[in-house]
Design a protein around this motif. Structure first.
Motif, PDB file in Angstrom:
ATOM      1  N   SER A   1       0.826  -1.203   0.000  1.00 34.88           N
ATOM      2  CA  SER A   1       0.000   0.000   0.000  1.00 34.88           C
ATOM      3  C   SER A   1       0.862   1.257   0.000  1.00 34.88           C
ATOM      4  O   SER A   1       2.081   1.196   0.182  1.00 34.88           O
ATOM      5  CB  SER A   1      -0.890   0.012   1.241  1.00 34.88           C
ATOM      6  OG  SER A   1      -0.078   0.183   2.395  1.00 34.88           O
ATOM      7  N   ARG A   2       0.188   2.393  -0.145  1.00 37.38           N
ATOM      8  CA  ARG A   2       0.892   3.672  -0.044  1.00 37.38           C
ATOM      9  C   ARG A   2       1.498   3.846   1.349  1.00 37.38           C
ATOM     10  O   ARG A   2       2.554   4.465   1.480  1.00 37.38           O
ATOM     11  CB  ARG A   2      -0.051   4.820  -0.364  1.00 37.38           C
ATOM     12  CG  ARG A   2      -0.327   4.903  -1.853  1.00 37.38           C
ATOM     13  CD  ARG A   2      -0.236   6.316  -2.306  1.00 37.38           C
ATOM     14  NE  ARG A   2      -0.494   6.351  -3.744  1.00 37.38           N
ATOM     15  CZ  ARG A   2      -0.215   7.384  -4.475  1.00 37.38           C
ATOM     16  NH1 ARG A   2       0.286   8.468  -3.937  1.00 37.38           N
ATOM     17  NH2 ARG A   2      -0.456   7.363  -5.761  1.00 37.38           N
ATOM     18  N   ALA A   3       0.849   3.325   2.365  1.00 32.21           N
ATOM     19  CA  ALA A   3       1.410   3.421   3.719  1.00 32.21           C
ATOM     20  C   ALA A   3       2.755   2.690   3.794  1.00 32.21           C
ATOM     21  O   ALA A   3       3.706   3.192   4.412  1.00 32.21           O
ATOM     22  CB  ALA A   3       0.435   2.856   4.746  1.00 32.21           C
ATOM     23  N   HIS A   4       2.844   1.537   3.163  1.00 29.38           N
ATOM     24  CA  HIS A   4       4.122   0.822   3.112  1.00 29.38           C
ATOM     25  C   HIS A   4       5.157   1.656   2.362  1.00 29.38           C
ATOM     26  O   HIS A   4       6.301   1.790   2.816  1.00 29.38           O
ATOM     27  CB  HIS A   4       3.967  -0.532   2.399  1.00 29.38           C
ATOM     28  CG  HIS A   4       3.119  -1.516   3.108  1.00 29.38           C
ATOM     29  ND1 HIS A   4       1.978  -2.035   2.552  1.00 29.38           N
ATOM     30  CD2 HIS A   4       3.234  -2.095   4.326  1.00 29.38           C
ATOM     31  CE1 HIS A   4       1.434  -2.909   3.386  1.00 29.38           C
ATOM     32  NE2 HIS A   4       2.175  -2.949   4.481  1.00 29.38           N
ATOM     33  N   ALA A   5       4.768   2.191   1.221  1.00 27.65           N
ATOM     34  CA  ALA A   5       5.690   3.002   0.422  1.00 27.65           C
ATOM     35  C   ALA A   5       6.165   4.220   1.208  1.00 27.65           C
ATOM     36  O   ALA A   5       7.356   4.555   1.195  1.00 27.65           O
ATOM     37  CB  ALA A   5       5.023   3.432  -0.884  1.00 27.65           C
TER      38      ALA A   5
END
Length: 145
Positions: free
Chosen positions: A67-71
């Motif tokens: 996800s964007r949170a991981h990125a």
């Protein structure tokens, strides 16, 4: 900055790097943590868990994908430590898809060249695209090239 990619087995076996570095440890579940040897040269260890898939399926729900949170977590790590490290170490289970995708995106942003990672590995395209979209849209203020 050099980027090293490992499988889980390799990162658990290799001697710790002897230069300043950060590690992104990728597993498939939060409960499954790689046993990474400690090093006084390791400035930070980011543990992430997500499936090695490009899209949701009956067996893989959307919330278990990259996800964007991981990125954002990866870019935060890189931004914070880049001036002080010589290496980025990234591992996933096999060292063939998720970790090369992270490495390719970081290399693309920092050097403009990610070809080595597509020649030697099979980067997970969801991870690669999300890393670049997050960087260019949220940090660089523009579109990915």
């Amino acid at each position: 900055m050099e980027i090293f990619i490992y499988s889980r087995g390799a990162v658990e076996r290799v001697p710790p790097h002897d230069v300043p570095h950060v590690i992104v440890s990728i597993t498939s579940s939060e409960a499954d943590r790689a046993r990474i040897p400690e090093s006084p040269h390791c400035r930070a260890l980011l543990r992430l868990a997500f499936a090695d898939a490009d899209a949701k399926s009956e067996s893989i729900p959307e919330e278990s994908l990259f996800s964007r949170a991981h990125a954002r977590a990866i870019w935060d790590l890189v931004d914070e430590h880049l001036p002080h490290i010589e290496r980025l170490v990234v591992h996933c289970d096999a060292g063939m898809c998720r970790s090369p995708a992270v490495a390719a995106a970081v290399a693309k942003v920092l050097t403009g060249d990610d070809t080595e990672y597509f020649r030697r590995y099979r980067p997970n395209m969801r991870v690669y695209r999300t890393m670049l979209e997050t960087y260019y849209e949220e940090r660089a203020g523009g579109e990915a090239s």
